[in-house]
Design a protein around this motif. Sequence first.
Motif, PDB file in Angstrom:
ATOM      1  N   LYS A 100      34.495  26.492  37.412  1.00  0.00           N
ATOM      2  CA  LYS A 100      35.717  26.230  36.768  1.00  0.00           C
ATOM      3  C   LYS A 100      36.967  26.025  38.310  1.00  0.00           C
ATOM      4  CE  LYS A 100      39.154  28.825  35.221  1.00  0.00           C
ATOM      5  NZ  LYS A 100      39.540  29.950  33.901  1.00  0.00           N
ATOM      6  N   TRP A 101      37.122  24.667  37.249  1.00  0.00           N
ATOM      7  CA  TRP A 101      38.508  23.770  38.373  1.00  0.00           C
ATOM      8  C   TRP A 101      40.183  23.905  37.630  1.00  0.00           C
ATOM      9  CZ3 TRP A 101      33.912  21.498  37.564  1.00  0.00           C
ATOM     10  CH2 TRP A 101      33.099  21.171  39.250  1.00  0.00           C
ATOM     11  N   GLU A 118      42.468  22.844  32.971  1.00  0.00           N
ATOM     12  CA  GLU A 118      41.159  23.315  33.490  1.00  0.00           C
ATOM     13  C   GLU A 118      40.291  22.690  33.188  1.00  0.00           C
ATOM     14  OE1 GLU A 118      41.815  28.051  33.848  1.00  0.00           O
ATOM     15  OE2 GLU A 118      41.302  27.565  32.483  1.00  0.00           O
ATOM     16  N   ALA A 119      39.079  22.222  33.248  1.00  0.00           N
ATOM     17  CA  ALA A 119      37.468  22.095  33.204  1.00  0.00           C
ATOM     18  C   ALA A 119      36.218  22.721  34.153  1.00  0.00           C
ATOM     19  CB  ALA A 119      37.889  19.989  34.449  1.00  0.00           C
ATOM     20  N   CYS A 370      33.345  29.208  26.434  1.00  0.00           N
ATOM     21  CA  CYS A 370      33.989  28.649  25.727  1.00  0.00           C
ATOM     22  C   CYS A 370      35.532  29.345  24.888  1.00  0.00           C
ATOM     23  CB  CYS A 370      33.094  28.573  24.254  1.00  0.00           C
ATOM     24  SG  CYS A 370      32.970  28.004  22.672  1.00  0.00           S
ATOM     25  N   GLY A 371      35.897  29.118  24.967  1.00  0.00           N
ATOM     26  CA  GLY A 371      37.650  29.259  24.350  1.00  0.00           C
ATOM     27  C   GLY A 371      38.534  30.420  25.180  1.00  0.00           C
ATOM     28  N   GLN A 372      38.254  30.394  26.411  1.00  0.00           N
ATOM     29  CA  GLN A 372      39.022  30.967  27.092  1.00  0.00           C
ATOM     30  C   GLN A 372      40.119  30.474  28.215  1.00  0.00           C
ATOM     31  OE1 GLN A 372      35.448  32.836  29.459  1.00  0.00           O
ATOM     32  NE2 GLN A 372      36.153  35.162  27.913  1.00  0.00           N
ATOM     33  N   LEU A 373      40.143  28.959  27.978  1.00  0.00           N
ATOM     34  CA  LEU A 373      40.439  28.541  28.728  1.00  0.00           C
ATOM     35  C   LEU A 373      41.821  27.784  28.476  1.00  0.00           C
ATOM     36  CD1 LEU A 373      38.115  25.219  29.493  1.00  0.00           C
ATOM     37  CD2 LEU A 373      38.174  27.280  30.256  1.00  0.00           C
ATOM     38  N   LYS A 374      42.732  28.590  29.668  1.00  0.00           N
ATOM     39  CA  LYS A 374      44.052  28.415  29.439  1.00  0.00           C
ATOM     40  C   LYS A 374      44.602  27.942  30.565  1.00  0.00           C
ATOM     41  CE  LYS A 374      48.534  31.099  27.987  1.00  0.00           C
ATOM     42  NZ  LYS A 374      48.449  32.552  27.955  1.00  0.00           N
TER      43      LYS A 374
END
Length: 397
Positions: A100-101, A118-119, A370-374
């Motif tokens: 994760k970046w 984030e990607a 999935c669903g955790q990016l912030k």
Amino acid sequence: MATSLDIAHKQAAAALPGRVNLLGLTREELGQALAEFGLPKREIRMRTGQLWNAIYNRGQTDFAEMTTLSKELRAKLGAAFTVARPEIVTEQKSVDGTRKWLLRLASDKPGMPGPEVEAVYIPEEGRGTLCISSQVGCTLTCTFCHTGTQKLVRNLTAGEIVGQLLVARDALGDWPGSGRNSDDRLVTNIVMMGMGEPLYNFDNVRDALDIVSDGEGLSLSKRRITLSTSGVVPMIERAGNEIGSMLAISLHGVTDEVRDKLVPLNKKYPIAELLEACRNYPGVSNARRITFEYVMLKGVNDSLADAKELVRLLSGIPAKINLIPFNPWPGSPYECSDWATIEKFADVVNRAGYASPVRTPRGRDIMAACGQLKSETVKARASERFKTPADAPAQTL
């Protein structure tokens, strides 16, 4: 030679003062930039092709490296333009290989740091999938999604969307000359499933995915590109006609009552309208099935009755159903369904003839699932960040 190309609507402030970032420009726009830069008309097509190949096929970031151009021209181009990627702020690697970046974008306020997105790269047997963001934050407030707790800051430009793929290929050494066979790519698939709702940033997403699928550049087949939407019904047909990628629908509920709570956009475009748009999606067939994403929430949407209703709703739609174990995040109001419940749910769907893989959670330990990016950026009100009305998200459909 200075350029006066007006592409303010295409990108945020240039990465370096006075230089235009060429990332994300269409071929036509790139040619226009070179024409306004002062190149003779007879050279535009050739120089456009050379730059396109250098940027997107070879991954070059310095004009001095672009040896198909004369040394003098390289120097002049370097003074007027840049091909800067988003800046890597942090890179995390999960125990399962997921990476994760956190990426910082160009700032549109002098002296202030740019916003962040984030990607995520997910390596699998025989393939590697890059999950890309389309907005900083999101307006949809889906209650099971961490990104939904972050207010929208702004849309990403086409260059910032493409730039996430370039950053990943840089970090992974996924360019020609890296020692691997040219057909042995690490990033083989793209999913527009990161932060934001892609269909509320339609033009930039379309232009970015055209660049990603261009056969003379990044060259990823549109069948290896999936756009996920929470259900912006009026834009779905347009997406099929103008983008032509695979389509994924964040469904997550089989009644309007439940889906209204999980995906508030459902109050505007209820399930019946959404599924009708799916039936009419251009090019949908058994060879190009629509993926329906269904997060498994304990006691909310995971009963056998829900499974049977899901099968009934999707009747007649060439479909695949991805069952997603809920990935928790700090303060999340839900729990993941028990594994036995997920297996029983999947069995109902499978017996109805639908491919129904249960998605293995990846990158949970680094909040990359999935669903955790912030992003960690300081949030700013969207109304203060948009430069012009044209930059605002198209949410008046």
